[in-house]
Write a protein that holds these residues in place. Structure first.
Motif, PDB file in Angstrom:
ATOM      1  N   GLN A 172       0.813  -1.210   0.000  1.00 30.24           N
ATOM      2  CA  GLN A 172       0.000   0.000   0.000  1.00 30.24           C
ATOM      3  C   GLN A 172       0.849   1.264   0.000  1.00 30.24           C
ATOM      4  OE1 GLN A 172      -2.564  -0.431   3.363  1.00 30.24           O
ATOM      5  NE2 GLN A 172      -3.835  -1.984   2.394  1.00 30.24           N
ATOM      6  N   ARG A 173       2.131   1.153   0.284  1.00 27.94           N
ATOM      7  CA  ARG A 173       2.990   2.335   0.365  1.00 27.94           C
ATOM      8  C   ARG A 173       3.848   2.529  -0.880  1.00 27.94           C
ATOM      9  NH1 ARG A 173       5.309   0.831   6.145  1.00 27.94           N
ATOM     10  NH2 ARG A 173       6.031  -0.798   4.807  1.00 27.94           N
ATOM     11  N   ILE A 174       3.847   1.592  -1.794  1.00 30.13           N
ATOM     12  CA  ILE A 174       4.715   1.676  -2.975  1.00 30.13           C
ATOM     13  C   ILE A 174       4.294   2.815  -3.890  1.00 30.13           C
ATOM     14  CG2 ILE A 174       5.430   0.470  -5.070  1.00 30.13           C
ATOM     15  CD1 ILE A 174       5.290  -2.121  -3.403  1.00 30.13           C
ATOM     16  N   PHE A 175       3.026   2.860  -4.264  1.00 25.61           N
ATOM     17  CA  PHE A 175       2.557   3.883  -5.198  1.00 25.61           C
ATOM     18  C   PHE A 175       2.768   5.301  -4.663  1.00 25.61           C
ATOM     19  CE2 PHE A 175      -0.764   6.572  -7.053  1.00 25.61           C
ATOM     20  CZ  PHE A 175      -0.484   6.405  -8.389  1.00 25.61           C
ATOM     21  N   PRO A 176       2.264   5.624  -3.468  1.00 21.88           N
ATOM     22  CA  PRO A 176       2.488   7.005  -2.996  1.00 21.88           C
ATOM     23  C   PRO A 176       3.960   7.312  -2.739  1.00 21.88           C
ATOM     24  CG  PRO A 176       1.334   5.730  -1.323  1.00 21.88           C
ATOM     25  CD  PRO A 176       1.428   4.871  -2.556  1.00 21.88           C
ATOM     26  N   GLY A 177       4.741   6.312  -2.360  1.00 24.48           N
ATOM     27  CA  GLY A 177       6.166   6.530  -2.135  1.00 24.48           C
ATOM     28  C   GLY A 177       6.887   6.933  -3.414  1.00 24.48           C
ATOM     29  N   ILE A 178       6.612   6.201  -4.482  1.00 22.13           N
ATOM     30  CA  ILE A 178       7.256   6.526  -5.758  1.00 22.13           C
ATOM     31  C   ILE A 178       6.774   7.883  -6.269  1.00 22.13           C
ATOM     32  CG2 ILE A 178       7.479   5.834  -8.180  1.00 22.13           C
ATOM     33  CD1 ILE A 178       7.380   2.919  -7.218  1.00 22.13           C
ATOM     34  N   ILE A 179       5.482   8.175  -6.115  1.00 24.69           N
ATOM     35  CA  ILE A 179       4.945   9.474  -6.540  1.00 24.69           C
ATOM     36  C   ILE A 179       5.643  10.606  -5.785  1.00 24.69           C
ATOM     37  CG2 ILE A 179       2.908  10.981  -6.427  1.00 24.69           C
ATOM     38  CD1 ILE A 179       2.554   9.098  -8.656  1.00 24.69           C
ATOM     39  N   LEU A 180       5.752  10.489  -4.481  1.00 31.78           N
ATOM     40  CA  LEU A 180       6.365  11.557  -3.689  1.00 31.78           C
ATOM     41  C   LEU A 180       7.844  11.728  -4.012  1.00 31.78           C
ATOM     42  CD1 LEU A 180       4.590  10.986  -0.266  1.00 31.78           C
ATOM     43  CD2 LEU A 180       4.235  12.875  -1.882  1.00 31.78           C
ATOM     44  N   ILE A 181       8.566  10.638  -4.163  1.00 34.04           N
ATOM     45  CA  ILE A 181       9.989  10.721  -4.522  1.00 34.04           C
ATOM     46  C   ILE A 181      10.149  11.339  -5.909  1.00 34.04           C
ATOM     47  CG2 ILE A 181      12.045   9.367  -5.103  1.00 34.04           C
ATOM     48  CD1 ILE A 181      11.124   7.392  -2.875  1.00 34.04           C
ATOM     49  N   ALA A 240       5.175   4.806 -11.019  1.00 38.21           N
ATOM     50  CA  ALA A 240       4.572   4.473  -9.727  1.00 38.21           C
ATOM     51  C   ALA A 240       3.546   3.347  -9.878  1.00 38.21           C
ATOM     52  CB  ALA A 240       3.921   5.716  -9.119  1.00 38.21           C
ATOM     53  N   PHE A 241       2.726   3.426 -10.921  1.00 39.03           N
ATOM     54  CA  PHE A 241       1.771   2.337 -11.169  1.00 39.03           C
ATOM     55  C   PHE A 241       2.500   1.023 -11.447  1.00 39.03           C
ATOM     56  CE2 PHE A 241      -1.668   5.462 -12.187  1.00 39.03           C
ATOM     57  CZ  PHE A 241      -2.661   4.895 -11.407  1.00 39.03           C
ATOM     58  N   LEU A 242       3.563   1.066 -12.252  1.00 44.82           N
ATOM     59  CA  LEU A 242       4.311  -0.159 -12.543  1.00 44.82           C
ATOM     60  C   LEU A 242       4.984  -0.712 -11.290  1.00 44.82           C
ATOM     61  CD1 LEU A 242       5.828   0.786 -16.011  1.00 44.82           C
ATOM     62  CD2 LEU A 242       4.038  -0.906 -15.545  1.00 44.82           C
ATOM     63  N   GLY A 243       5.514   0.181 -10.465  1.00 48.55           N
ATOM     64  CA  GLY A 243       6.099  -0.264  -9.193  1.00 48.55           C
ATOM     65  C   GLY A 243       5.061  -0.929  -8.311  1.00 48.55           C
ATOM     66  N   GLN A 244       3.876  -0.334  -8.251  1.00 48.10           N
ATOM     67  CA  GLN A 244       2.783  -0.915  -7.478  1.00 48.10           C
ATOM     68  C   GLN A 244       2.393  -2.273  -8.047  1.00 48.10           C
ATOM     69  OE1 GLN A 244       1.226   0.189  -4.725  1.00 48.10           O
ATOM     70  NE2 GLN A 244      -0.217  -1.503  -4.691  1.00 48.10           N
ATOM     71  N   SER A 245       2.398  -2.391  -9.354  1.00 51.31           N
ATOM     72  CA  SER A 245       1.997  -3.629  -9.994  1.00 51.31           C
ATOM     73  C   SER A 245       2.983  -4.756  -9.749  1.00 51.31           C
ATOM     74  CB  SER A 245       1.842  -3.405 -11.495  1.00 51.31           C
ATOM     75  OG  SER A 245       1.602  -4.625 -12.138  1.00 51.31           O
ATOM     76  N   TYR A 246       4.258  -4.476  -9.979  1.00 50.53           N
ATOM     77  CA  TYR A 246       5.242  -5.552  -9.908  1.00 50.53           C
ATOM     78  C   TYR A 246       5.799  -5.787  -8.512  1.00 50.53           C
ATOM     79  CZ  TYR A 246       4.966  -6.050 -14.913  1.00 50.53           C
ATOM     80  OH  TYR A 246       4.511  -6.297 -16.183  1.00 50.53           O
ATOM     81  N   SER A 247       5.898  -4.764  -7.687  1.00 51.19           N
ATOM     82  CA  SER A 247       6.396  -4.966  -6.326  1.00 51.19           C
ATOM     83  C   SER A 247       5.279  -5.237  -5.340  1.00 51.19           C
ATOM     84  CB  SER A 247       7.180  -3.735  -5.856  1.00 51.19           C
ATOM     85  OG  SER A 247       8.315  -3.548  -6.645  1.00 51.19           O
ATOM     86  N   GLY A 248       4.125  -4.646  -5.587  1.00 54.08           N
ATOM     87  CA  GLY A 248       3.013  -4.797  -4.662  1.00 54.08           C
ATOM     88  C   GLY A 248       2.007  -5.843  -5.071  1.00 54.08           C
ATOM     89  N   ASN A 249       2.274  -6.590  -6.122  1.00 59.24           N
ATOM     90  CA  ASN A 249       1.386  -7.646  -6.613  1.00 59.24           C
ATOM     91  C   ASN A 249      -0.029  -7.127  -6.883  1.00 59.24           C
ATOM     92  OD1 ASN A 249       3.349  -9.657  -6.620  1.00 59.24           O
ATOM     93  ND2 ASN A 249       3.043 -10.036  -4.433  1.00 59.24           N
ATOM     94  N   ASP A 250      -0.126  -5.944  -7.470  1.00 57.75           N
ATOM     95  CA  ASP A 250      -1.404  -5.370  -7.873  1.00 57.75           C
ATOM     96  C   ASP A 250      -1.456  -5.428  -9.392  1.00 57.75           C
ATOM     97  OD1 ASP A 250      -3.718  -3.970  -8.254  1.00 57.75           O
ATOM     98  OD2 ASP A 250      -2.965  -2.062  -7.484  1.00 57.75           O
ATOM     99  N   SER A 251      -1.941  -6.545  -9.920  1.00 58.19           N
ATOM    100  CA  SER A 251      -1.860  -6.790 -11.360  1.00 58.19           C
ATOM    101  C   SER A 251      -2.693  -5.823 -12.186  1.00 58.19           C
ATOM    102  CB  SER A 251      -2.266  -8.225 -11.671  1.00 58.19           C
ATOM    103  OG  SER A 251      -3.561  -8.490 -11.173  1.00 58.19           O
ATOM    104  N   GLU A 252      -3.695  -5.204 -11.601  1.00 61.76           N
ATOM    105  CA  GLU A 252      -4.522  -4.261 -12.361  1.00 61.76           C
ATOM    106  C   GLU A 252      -3.815  -2.937 -12.606  1.00 61.76           C
ATOM    107  OE1 GLU A 252      -7.377  -4.880 -13.942  1.00 61.76           O
ATOM    108  OE2 GLU A 252      -7.083  -6.940 -13.272  1.00 61.76           O
ATOM    109  N   ALA A 253      -2.710  -2.676 -11.943  1.00 57.77           N
ATOM    110  CA  ALA A 253      -1.976  -1.424 -12.125  1.00 57.77           C
ATOM    111  C   ALA A 253      -1.025  -1.481 -13.320  1.00 57.77           C
ATOM    112  CB  ALA A 253      -1.207  -1.075 -10.857  1.00 57.77           C
ATOM    113  N   VAL A 254      -0.888  -2.642 -13.950  1.00 62.80           N
ATOM    114  CA  VAL A 254       0.011  -2.766 -15.104  1.00 62.80           C
ATOM    115  C   VAL A 254      -0.455  -1.878 -16.256  1.00 62.80           C
ATOM    116  CG1 VAL A 254       0.865  -4.334 -16.891  1.00 62.80           C
ATOM    117  CG2 VAL A 254       0.767  -5.095 -14.541  1.00 62.80           C
ATOM    118  N   LEU A 255      -1.732  -1.970 -16.609  1.00 64.72           N
ATOM    119  CA  LEU A 255      -2.241  -1.238 -17.761  1.00 64.72           C
ATOM    120  C   LEU A 255      -2.093   0.280 -17.612  1.00 64.72           C
ATOM    121  CD1 LEU A 255      -3.539  -1.419 -20.545  1.00 64.72           C
ATOM    122  CD2 LEU A 255      -5.771  -1.438 -19.414  1.00 64.72           C
ATOM    123  N   PRO A 256      -2.569   0.890 -16.526  1.00 64.95           N
ATOM    124  CA  PRO A 256      -2.358   2.335 -16.418  1.00 64.95           C
ATOM    125  C   PRO A 256      -0.883   2.712 -16.322  1.00 64.95           C
ATOM    126  CG  PRO A 256      -3.422   1.510 -14.440  1.00 64.95           C
ATOM    127  CD  PRO A 256      -3.380   0.383 -15.421  1.00 64.95           C
TER     128      PRO A 256
END
Length: 162
Positions: free
Chosen positions: A4-13, A45-61
């Protein structure tokens, strides 16, 4: 909890680095202080969430935003990059669906559909010349092929599931 912290972390960095470099007047990459760079940051950030956070629906965006940002950076600056923006954007969407299919097992039909449309748009002149469409009276049919896309889309909207 980590995912849950991958997407906002990458966005903020990413945004922080973008604005910091802009504020201190870093002139090494002045062309990167534009909106496509922000799209790339959000896409990563979406790709990081997808591949590191196992959120497969974030791949497309992720692929779409990263790809669109890269396209708009490269279209005017790299000589070999295709200038057909619509064809490239549809190709990027197709790549996103292929990567989503690889991760989830769904979306293969959409990937091929977008790929076919992208190839038609990117290579329209070569395809038309190859088939001689302009010489043999088929130019009218070729001109209105988007109507076929609309009809297929309407079919899929109203098709009943079995």
């Amino acid at each position: 909890m980590k995912s849950q912290r991958i997407f906002p972390g990458i966005i903020l960095i990413g945004f922080g680095a973008y604005f910091l470099l802009q504020q201190i007047g870093m002139t090494l990459f002045p062309a990167f202080f534009t909106w496509p760079t922000l799209m790339i940051i959000v896409g990563i950030a979406f790709l990081g969430q997808s591949y590191s956070g196992n959120d497969s629906e974030a791949v497309l965006p992720g692929v779409i935003m990263t790809g669109f940002g890269l396209h708009f950076h490269l279209v005017g600056h790299v000589s070999f990059w295709p200038q057909n923006t619509i064809g490239m954007l549809i190709l990027i969407i197709s790549i996103g669906f292929f990567l989503r299919f690889q991760k989830t097992g769904s979306g293969l039909f959409q990937a091929f559909l977008f790929l076919i449309v992208a190839v038609l748009l990117l290579f329209y002149d070569k395809i038309a010349g190859y088939f001689g469409l302009l010489q043999n009276g088929m130019s009218l049919v070729w001109k209105f092929w988007p109507v076929l896309l609309i009809l297929i889309g309407i079919y899929f909207l109203f098709k009943k599931k079995k």
